[in-house]
Each structure stands twice: as C-alpha cells, then as structure tokens.
Enzyme design. Structure first.
Site, PDB file in Angstrom:
ATOM      1  N   PRO A  99       0.808  -1.220   0.000  1.00  0.00           N
ATOM      2  CA  PRO A  99       0.000   0.000   0.000  1.00  0.00           C
ATOM      3  C   PRO A  99       0.844   1.274   0.000  1.00  0.00           C
ATOM      4  CG  PRO A  99      -0.893  -1.602   1.559  1.00  0.00           C
ATOM      5  CD  PRO A  99       0.385  -2.179   1.032  1.00  0.00           C
ATOM      6  N   ILE A 113      -1.954  -7.558  -6.147  1.00  0.00           N
ATOM      7  CA  ILE A 113      -1.267  -8.785  -6.556  1.00  0.00           C
ATOM      8  C   ILE A 113      -2.131  -9.566  -7.550  1.00  0.00           C
ATOM      9  CG2 ILE A 113      -0.106 -10.887  -5.768  1.00  0.00           C
ATOM     10  CD1 ILE A 113       1.119  -8.022  -4.952  1.00  0.00           C
ATOM     11  N   ARG A 118       9.592  -6.774 -18.641  1.00  0.00           N
ATOM     12  CA  ARG A 118       9.069  -5.430 -18.944  1.00  0.00           C
ATOM     13  C   ARG A 118       8.814  -5.258 -20.446  1.00  0.00           C
ATOM     14  NH1 ARG A 118      12.033  -1.910 -15.432  1.00  0.00           N
ATOM     15  NH2 ARG A 118      10.313  -2.074 -13.976  1.00  0.00           N
ATOM     16  N   ARG A 175     -18.097   0.543 -43.511  1.00  0.00           N
ATOM     17  CA  ARG A 175     -19.135   1.543 -43.224  1.00  0.00           C
ATOM     18  C   ARG A 175     -19.141   2.627 -44.299  1.00  0.00           C
ATOM     19  NH1 ARG A 175     -22.655   2.773 -39.352  1.00  0.00           N
ATOM     20  NH2 ARG A 175     -23.072   4.953 -38.819  1.00  0.00           N
ATOM     21  N   GLU A 198       4.348  -2.632 -13.436  1.00  0.00           N
ATOM     22  CA  GLU A 198       5.745  -2.943 -13.817  1.00  0.00           C
ATOM     23  C   GLU A 198       6.525  -1.694 -14.204  1.00  0.00           C
ATOM     24  OE1 GLU A 198       6.505  -6.554 -16.072  1.00  0.00           O
ATOM     25  OE2 GLU A 198       4.541  -7.293 -15.496  1.00  0.00           O
TER      26      GLU A 198
END
Ligand SMILES: Cc1cc2nc3c(=O)[nH]c(=O)nc-3n(C[C@H](O)[C@H](O)[C@H](O)COP(=O)(O)OP(=O)(O)OC[C@H]3O[C@@H](n4cnc5c(N)ncnc54)[C@H](O)[C@@H]3O)c2cc1C
Length: 381
Positions: free
Chosen positions: A130, A159, A243, A268, A364
């Site tokens: 925290p 986590i 990472r 479209r 991360e």
C-alpha cells in the site's frame, strides 16, 4: 488475416515464425473465452494453455535448461492480447510469477516450474505494498528470522492472481542494510498458514487481483530465493526480462484496434462513400499504423537485445514499455473515435481494449518512472 510481415524482420529466427503461426491458429480456435467469472476463466485458460504446451516458454525447463527467450515471450503476449486480454494475462503471470525461480531458484524451488509450465499450478509476483508501489525500496513488509524459519509480516497489494495462485514469490525486508539492500525474496505456497487474502480488488479491466495479509506466516529458511539482501536485485532482474513483454501485450491491443478500424473504415459508408475514402479517416489510420510499427520495432529490439546476451536491457526495455503502452492508448482512442457510438458501447471490442490498455501504463513501472530510467541512462552515458 492480421499483418504478420514484422516476422520477416532480422530480429527473428525460423523457430519464432513457426511459433507465431501455430499460436495464431490455436488462438483462432480457442479464444476469446467468456470473462463473466474471471477466476474461473483464468483457471481454464492456464489449464488449456498449459495442456497445449503454450506455457513452456514462461519458465526454464529443468530437463533442458536454457535462458528465457524474450522474443518468444513477446510474440506470445502480442498474439494472445490481440485475441483476448485475459489469455495474455494468464500467460504473462505464469512467467512473472516464476521469473525469480527460473533465474535464481535452487533445484528444489525450481521443482514448481514443471507444474506452472504445464498449467497445473498458478503463480503470482508479490512486490507492491500500500505504501510502496513505484518506490519499491520503501517496502514495510518484514521477514524475521525464527530459528531455521522466517516469519513474514505485513501486506502486499495489487497482486495479480491473488486469490487463485498456488504459489507467491514475495519480497520482504530482512534488514541486512537500509533501503533496497535489505530486501529478500521468498517462495510462499498459497496454503502457508498466516497468508490471508485480505481483499479482492475490482479494476476497470477485471482480472484476479488481491491485497494479501501476512500474519506471522512461517516459511522455512529454504524458502529464500537467492541470498539475504538480494531481493531488490532479483525483482529488478525479473522485471528486466518481463518489462518488454508488457510492451508486446500493448502492441497486441493496438494491432487489434487498428485491424478493427480498418474493417470499420472499409465496411461503413458515410456521405455516400466508404468511410475509408475520407482523408481525415485515412489520417487516423496512417497515424495508428505508424505508432504500431514504431512500437513493434522498439519492443522487438529490446527482446532481441536481451536474447543476444545483454546482461541488462534497462534502457531498451523502458523505451519499449513506455512507447508501446502510451501509443497503444492513443491508437485505441482513435479506434474508439472511428467506431462512433459503437466504440463506447459496453462489450464492443474497442471499448474493452480501451479499458484493457490503461493499467499497462501503470504496472511494472509507470510511464513516468520509465522516463526517469531512460533519462538516467542517457545522462549517465
Ligand atoms: C492492474 C494492476 C495489476 C498489478 N499487478 C501487480 C502484481 O502482480 N504484483 C505487484 O507486485 N504489483 C502489481 N501491481 C502494482 C503496480 O506495480 C503499482 O501500482 C505501480 O508500481 C505503481 O505503484 P502505486 O500504485 O503505489 O503508485 P505510486 O507509486 O503512488 O505512483 C503513482 C504515480 O506517481 C507517478 N510517479 C511515481 N514515481 C515517479 C517518479 N519517480 N517520477 C515521476 N513520477 C512518478 C506515476 O505517474 C505513478 O503512476 C499492479 C497494479 C495494477 C494497477
């Protein structure tokens, strides 16, 4: 068929191209899954991915130990993320959760890897608290020696896989020195007495996530990964491998957003012609394609550099992560715009991509932290 031309880049070998093709076919058959119950969905995904051999690259093979191949990890994450964000999450956590064991575990600790690679055990990486997310070295959680054991006390939060994991790699202060040099890593099975799931956390792109409480949780001395005081180095080494793969997941999300936008622009009709004929629409598509290709170059450069034997790829991985995640956010935002009202409709693919991408710019190592890392490297050299 998605654009796979990047696989011809010199970063890759034939085994990567074969892996990408086979995983693409598997994804087309098996994904996406129903996300209604994320715990159940993740368990099923881990089992299926493990059963069919796709989790093998997430950890070292004890029978044939070789370095983790970051290019394979990146291709897997990019491909899975393009099909289903939860499948990417399930795959990624098997690697992040066991990275410390692959890189630093004892043969006894590494026995877990056969189960995680086979999808028979789920892993988690418990670093954040925290009070210490970006500032890892400020962590409060302690591991106190008690005879041959350690008693873990404190809290971990955010986590991933918290609540469904079978094993946690947990970082705690052992006090050899102040700050980063007084932290150690531990292998903590989920059934350890005193390890409590204190709270399940809900986020905008739901996946299993929890705050954990450690109430004098007892683990044997043999649970320590590496040496006392090496925990920070271990955590950073794991992140150094994984990472770039966060950037790869972002790339997968961005690629999917581009594909969906191209389809929309072709199909479209607006003002009597296909939307794709409007020049400002073409401008959006061009900017998206440019961002995606630039991100791919940075991600696969970082992965190739690591696989080529670089001890650390701190700068390359930081660049890959920040650029790929930040530009994916921009690419997906353009996709939402091009889809008009459908783009913000709950359950539409670009709406879910818009939610899925956001956390990747925070975990991360938040984007701002990556900038600090890059600046330090550039100024230092
Ligand atoms: C969905 C999700 C999954 C996660 N999974 C895991 C997990 O499995 N295991 C785990 O251990 N953790 C996990 N985390 C935690 C994650 O790593 C932290 O949230 C992250 O490190 C940021 O920490 P914080 O939330 O405490 O924010 P803080 O550290 O308070 O940072 C808040 C913000 O401050 C800014 N900032 C921070 N440092 C600097 C700096 N040096 N310079 C400039 N700006 C700065 C950044 O903008 C940052 O976003 C997860 C988080 C999320 C959202």
């Amino acid at each position: 068929m998605p654009d796979r031309s990047f696989l011809a880049w010199p970063f890759f070998e034939d085994r990567h191209r074969a892996f990408a093709g086979e995983l693409e076919a598997w994804c087309a058959k098996n994904l996406p899954v129903d996300h209604h119950d994320v715990d159940a969905a993740c368990r099923t995904l881990v089992q299926k991915l493990g059963r069919d051999g796709w989790l093998a690259p997430t950890a070292i093979d004890l029978a044939n130990p070789q370095a983790l191949d970051v290019r394979t990890l990146c291709i897997a994450r990019e491909t899975l993320a393009r099909h289903d964000g939860l499948a990417d999450f399930a795959f990624a956590m098997q690697g992040l959760g066991t990275g410390a064991l692959s890189l630093f575990g004892t043969p006894e600790q590494q026995q877990w890897l056969a189960s995680t690679r086979a999808g028979k055990a789920i892993s988690a990486f418990a670093l954040s608290e925290p009070r210490s997310g970006s500032d890892v070295a400020a962590m409060d959680m302690t591991a106190t020696r008690d005879g041959n054991d350690y008693l873990l006390s404190g809290e971990k939060t955010w986590i991933s896989n918290g609540g469904i994991a079978d094993l946690y790699v947990v970082f705690a202060r052992t006090g050899e020195a102040p700050g980063a040099k007084g932290i150690s890593a531990f292998l903590v099975p989920a059934d350890t007495k005193g390890l409590v799931i204190a709270e399940r956390l809900e986020v905008m792109a739901p996946h299993p996530l929890a705050r954990l409480a450690f109430e004098s949780a007892r683990v044997p001395g043999s649970a320590m990964i590496g040496k006392p005081g090496e925990g920070f180095r271990i955590a950073m080494s794991v992140l150094d491998v994984f990472r770039s793969t966060v950037g790869a997941a972002a790339l997968g999300f961005a690629w999917r957003a581009l594909e969906e936008s191209v389809r929309r622009a072709r199909e479209r009709s607006l003002f009597g012609a296909p939307m794709a004929e409007l020049q400002m629409v073409q401008g959006h598509i061009a900017d998206m394609a440019l961002d995606v290709d630039a991100a791919a170059l940075l991600v696969y450069r970082a992965a190739w550099t690591k696989d080529s034997g670089a001890a650390r790829v701190t700068r390359e991985a930081a660049m890959a992560k920040i650029f790929a995640t930040d530009t994916a956010q921009a690419v997906i935002d353009r996709a939402v715009q091009l889809h008009g009202g459908d783009g913000v409709r709950r359950g539409h693919i670009v709406e879910s991509l818009y939610r899925e991408i956001r956390a990747l710019r925070i975990y991360e190592g938040a984007s701002d932290v990556q900038k600090v890392v890059i600046a330090r490297q550039v100024l230092g050299s």
